[in-house]
Design a protein around this motif. Structure first.
Motif, PDB file in Angstrom:
ATOM      1  N   ILE A  49      -5.534  13.399  -2.746  1.00  0.00           N
ATOM      2  CA  ILE A  49      -6.617  14.349  -2.514  1.00  0.00           C
ATOM      3  C   ILE A  49      -7.514  13.805  -1.406  1.00  0.00           C
ATOM      4  O   ILE A  49      -8.094  12.731  -1.540  1.00  0.00           O
ATOM      5  CB  ILE A  49      -7.439  14.579  -3.801  1.00  0.00           C
ATOM      6  CG1 ILE A  49      -6.538  15.126  -4.910  1.00  0.00           C
ATOM      7  CG2 ILE A  49      -8.610  15.518  -3.532  1.00  0.00           C
ATOM      8  CD1 ILE A  49      -7.184  15.116  -6.281  1.00  0.00           C
ATOM      9  N   ASP A  50      -7.623  14.538  -0.330  1.00  0.00           N
ATOM     10  CA  ASP A  50      -8.489  14.172   0.782  1.00  0.00           C
ATOM     11  C   ASP A  50      -9.873  14.762   0.516  1.00  0.00           C
ATOM     12  O   ASP A  50     -10.043  15.987   0.509  1.00  0.00           O
ATOM     13  CB  ASP A  50      -7.896  14.723   2.086  1.00  0.00           C
ATOM     14  CG  ASP A  50      -8.713  14.372   3.309  1.00  0.00           C
ATOM     15  OD1 ASP A  50      -9.930  14.684   3.331  1.00  0.00           O
ATOM     16  OD2 ASP A  50      -8.131  13.808   4.247  1.00  0.00           O
ATOM     17  N   LYS A  51     -10.865  13.882   0.296  1.00  0.00           N
ATOM     18  CA  LYS A  51     -12.215  14.343  -0.059  1.00  0.00           C
ATOM     19  C   LYS A  51     -12.820  15.258   1.003  1.00  0.00           C
ATOM     20  O   LYS A  51     -13.488  16.230   0.676  1.00  0.00           O
ATOM     21  CB  LYS A  51     -13.147  13.156  -0.290  1.00  0.00           C
ATOM     22  CG  LYS A  51     -12.828  12.348  -1.515  1.00  0.00           C
ATOM     23  CD  LYS A  51     -13.867  11.275  -1.761  1.00  0.00           C
ATOM     24  CE  LYS A  51     -13.652  10.112  -0.824  1.00  0.00           C
ATOM     25  NZ  LYS A  51     -14.532   8.966  -1.127  1.00  0.00           N
ATOM     26  N   GLY A  52     -12.583  14.969   2.267  1.00  0.00           N
ATOM     27  CA  GLY A  52     -13.128  15.799   3.345  1.00  0.00           C
ATOM     28  C   GLY A  52     -12.539  17.194   3.344  1.00  0.00           C
ATOM     29  O   GLY A  52     -13.261  18.190   3.456  1.00  0.00           O
ATOM     30  N   ARG A  53     -11.213  17.278   3.216  1.00  0.00           N
ATOM     31  CA  ARG A  53     -10.556  18.587   3.177  1.00  0.00           C
ATOM     32  C   ARG A  53     -10.974  19.369   1.938  1.00  0.00           C
ATOM     33  O   ARG A  53     -11.148  20.583   1.991  1.00  0.00           O
ATOM     34  CB  ARG A  53      -9.036  18.426   3.220  1.00  0.00           C
ATOM     35  CG  ARG A  53      -8.537  17.943   4.580  1.00  0.00           C
ATOM     36  CD  ARG A  53      -7.030  17.914   4.664  1.00  0.00           C
ATOM     37  NE  ARG A  53      -6.513  19.263   4.479  1.00  0.00           N
ATOM     38  CZ  ARG A  53      -5.388  19.536   3.816  1.00  0.00           C
ATOM     39  NH1 ARG A  53      -4.670  18.584   3.281  1.00  0.00           N
ATOM     40  NH2 ARG A  53      -4.987  20.776   3.694  1.00  0.00           N
ATOM     41  N   LEU A  54     -11.146  18.661   0.828  1.00  0.00           N
ATOM     42  CA  LEU A  54     -11.588  19.314  -0.405  1.00  0.00           C
ATOM     43  C   LEU A  54     -13.002  19.875  -0.217  1.00  0.00           C
ATOM     44  O   LEU A  54     -13.271  21.019  -0.588  1.00  0.00           O
ATOM     45  CB  LEU A  54     -11.547  18.335  -1.578  1.00  0.00           C
ATOM     46  CG  LEU A  54     -11.967  18.874  -2.939  1.00  0.00           C
ATOM     47  CD1 LEU A  54     -11.042  19.995  -3.397  1.00  0.00           C
ATOM     48  CD2 LEU A  54     -11.995  17.751  -3.969  1.00  0.00           C
ATOM     49  N   ALA A  55     -13.889  19.102   0.390  1.00  0.00           N
ATOM     50  CA  ALA A  55     -15.264  19.544   0.611  1.00  0.00           C
ATOM     51  C   ALA A  55     -15.322  20.758   1.538  1.00  0.00           C
ATOM     52  O   ALA A  55     -16.218  21.597   1.406  1.00  0.00           O
ATOM     53  CB  ALA A  55     -16.096  18.398   1.188  1.00  0.00           C
ATOM     54  N   ARG A  56     -14.372  20.866   2.463  1.00  0.00           N
ATOM     55  CA  ARG A  56     -14.329  22.004   3.389  1.00  0.00           C
ATOM     56  C   ARG A  56     -13.520  23.179   2.824  1.00  0.00           C
ATOM     57  O   ARG A  56     -13.253  24.146   3.527  1.00  0.00           O
ATOM     58  CB  ARG A  56     -13.728  21.558   4.729  1.00  0.00           C
ATOM     59  CG  ARG A  56     -14.590  20.589   5.503  1.00  0.00           C
ATOM     60  CD  ARG A  56     -14.033  20.305   6.896  1.00  0.00           C
ATOM     61  NE  ARG A  56     -12.686  19.770   6.902  1.00  0.00           N
ATOM     62  CZ  ARG A  56     -12.361  18.471   6.856  1.00  0.00           C
ATOM     63  NH1 ARG A  56     -13.319  17.567   6.782  1.00  0.00           N
ATOM     64  NH2 ARG A  56     -11.100  18.086   6.882  1.00  0.00           N
TER      65      ARG A  56
END
Length: 131
Positions: A49-56
């Protein structure tokens, strides 16, 4: 009528018939965040899980209860979610995780911390495999 038109009409009818046979399931939905309640940064699919992609909101992943895998859903399937109460979650999501074996008719939405799409407790959603 030409043979081409007859064949095209037959294909359209078959397509409509197959789409109508896609079963819909009503599930109880909850949210989860990576790192909470045993949910780490790597779901059962093995994808990180990529935190940045999840946040976007570029990652739209769900976990399904084990009984849903017995009903034909598989890891990596794209599903269509419909929820009147919470339209922000409507649309396509990818199955990337499994929930605990004791749970039935459940779906968990992976959401970034601090952004819960308006979730308040448990809600009811309908899912089906995406076309």
């Amino acid at each position: 009528m030409t043979l081409r038109k007859v064949m095209f009409g037959a294909l359209v009818c078959v397509g409509v018939s197959l789409a109508a046979e896609t079963p819909t399931h009503t599930l109880t939905a909850t949210k989860y965040h990576p790192g909470m309640g045993g949910a780490g940064w790597v779901p059962a699919s093995g994808d990180r899980i990529d935190k940045g992609r999840l946040a976007r909101h570029e990652i739209r992943w769900v976990a399904l209860s084990h009984d849903m895998f017995n009903k034909g859903y598989r890891m990596g399937d794209t599903i269509e979610v419909t929820c009147e109460r919470l339209p922000a979650i409507n649309g396509k999501w990818v199955v990337k995780d499994k929930m605990g074996k004791r749970l039935r008719n459940r779906i968990d939405f992976l959401l970034p911390r601090g952004d819960d799409y308006g979730f308040a407790g448990h809600i009811t959603v309908e899912i089906r495999k995406a076309r």
